[in-house]
Design a protein around this motif. Structure first.
Motif, short mmCIF file in Angstrom:
data_model
loop_
_atom_site.label_atom_id
_atom_site.label_comp_id
_atom_site.label_asym_id
_atom_site.label_seq_id
_atom_site.Cartn_x
_atom_site.Cartn_y
_atom_site.Cartn_z
N SER A 58 -0.58 8.81 5.98
CA SER A 58 -1.40 7.55 6.13
C SER A 58 -0.57 6.30 5.36
CB SER A 58 -2.74 7.80 5.49
OG SER A 58 -3.64 8.65 6.27
N ARG A 59 -0.04 6.76 4.44
CA ARG A 59 0.68 6.00 3.64
C ARG A 59 2.34 5.58 4.05
NH1 ARG A 59 -1.49 4.29 -1.15
NH2 ARG A 59 -3.12 5.63 -2.15
N GLN A 96 -8.51 0.97 1.37
CA GLN A 96 -8.05 2.12 2.13
C GLN A 96 -8.82 2.02 3.61
OE1 GLN A 96 -6.65 5.35 0.89
NE2 GLN A 96 -6.25 5.34 3.05
N ALA A 107 1.03 -1.34 -0.02
CA ALA A 107 0.15 -0.13 -0.07
C ALA A 107 0.88 1.22 0.03
CB ALA A 107 -0.93 -0.11 0.99
N LEU A 150 -5.10 1.75 -4.12
CA LEU A 150 -5.89 1.12 -3.05
C LEU A 150 -7.29 1.16 -3.64
CD1 LEU A 150 -4.28 2.12 0.27
CD2 LEU A 150 -4.51 -0.02 -0.40
N THR A 156 -6.35 2.08 6.99
CA THR A 156 -6.42 2.68 8.14
C THR A 156 -6.39 1.90 9.40
OG1 THR A 156 -7.90 4.44 7.15
CG2 THR A 156 -7.93 4.18 9.33
#
Length: 331
Positions: A140-141, A64, A15, A59, A68
């Motif tokens: 987030s990545r 996604q 991801a 994603l 998370t």
């Protein structure tokens, strides 16, 4: 459901890397093996996690959602083992491991090297990586553990802390000013070569300095602050620069300082789940304090140089009121 942490770790790597080859290099696995394991994970979950294309792995909505949740689980696992090592409670071991900081290149070139150098000397078991890119980082990545931004984001699971204000002014080289038309007012800038950002590559409104001066044309442009500074060194023209970057630039001098002055802010941005990690939290606290100290130190040096008369092209005149605080929105 036959799912284990290795599957989640592999998913997170793909991801974040967005290609099998990069993920395979991180995991020390053959890309074909990574691809088979992704397919097996999707079959186990009964959901497509990626959209595959020649450009890489993007994603899906379900992917996604898993990113998370998996990132939260990853942070919890790190927090659970934080400080469990030889020499528990020792300050050097408490701040150890690897930290990656994303930053715009002005901060990355002129502030972070000396700040991170001091922190690395203080904590010998700490490895610090600085990623200097003129864009917004995707925490987030996990492109970085934390990032320095020029505005405060309002979306996403992010924790934002104001670091410090900094000032910017027009500057040019003495060689350029000696051969260029007179420069005594803001209107005179219309007759000068302007150095600045490529207009359609400005990634944050806070970087659109020239709009505040009413300048539309940029004769010499780059998306990099470092390149712009080199253009100014080479007598390329007049441009807006960070005051702190001038402390070690004896060939450049501020101009029109009584007529044009900008104030901006740096923000430390972290993923909200990382606040449970004591090492990252402690590092962030020290980073903020060191950055505040460094900006103040460098800006004082520049002011003293002006007062001492080392920058004779400072122009006098009425203030335009552009020395402003950030807007009420927090930016």
């Amino acid at each position: 459901m036959d799912l284990n942490w290795d599957d989640i770790r592999l998913f997170l790597s793909v991801a974040r890397a967005q290609t099998l080859s990069k993920a395979g290099a991180d995991l020390r696995l053959d890309p074909a093996t990574v691809g088979r394991r992704v397919a097996r994970l999707e079959a186990t979950l009964g959901a497509a996690l990626f959209v595959k294309s020649p450009q890489g792995y993007a994603l899906t909505v379900r992917g996604q959602e898993l990113l998370t949740r998996a990132s939260t689980a990853e942070a919890a696992m790190r927090a659970a083992t934080e400080g469990i090592s030889a020499g528990q409670g020792d300050d050097d071991d408490a701040v150890s491991g690897q930290v990656r900081i994303g930053a715009p290149d002005g901060c990355a070139n002129h502030l972070l090297p000396q700040v991170c150098g001091r922190l690395a000397a203080q904590f010998p078991n700490l490895d610090i990586q600085i990623v200097a890119l003129p864009r917004v980082f995707n925490l987030s990545r996990r492109e970085a553990d934390m990032a320095i931004g020029v505005s405060a984001p309002t979306a996403g699971q992010l924790a934002v802390q104001r670091v410090t204000d900094y000032r910017l002014h027009f500057a040019a080289s003495a060689d350029y000013l000696d051969s260029a038309p007179p420069l005594a007012t803001l209107d005179d800038l219309q007759r000068h070569r302007i150095v600045g950002y490529i207009p359609d590559m400005i990634f944050d409104r806070e970087l659109d300095y020239l709009a505040d001066a009413g300048l539309a044309r940029v004769a010499l442009a780059s998306n990099s602050v470092a390149v712009q500074l080199n253009m100014l060194r080479q007598a390329g023209g007049v441009g807006v620069v960070h005051d702190f970057s001038l402390a070690d630039e004896p060939g450049l001098q501020r101009v029109l300082t009584d007529m044009f002055s900008l104030r901006r802010s740096y923000y430390l941005i972290r993923h909200s789940t990382d606040q449970s990690q004591p090492m990252l939290t402690r590092f962030a606290q020290m980073l903020v304090q060191e950055l505040r100290t460094e900006v103040q130190r460098l800006e004082v040096r520049v002011e003293r140089a002006d007062i001492a008369g080392n920058r004779p092209h400072k122009a006098a005149g009425p203030s335009t009121g552009l020395d402003r605080a950030p807007p009420a929105s927090g930016r």
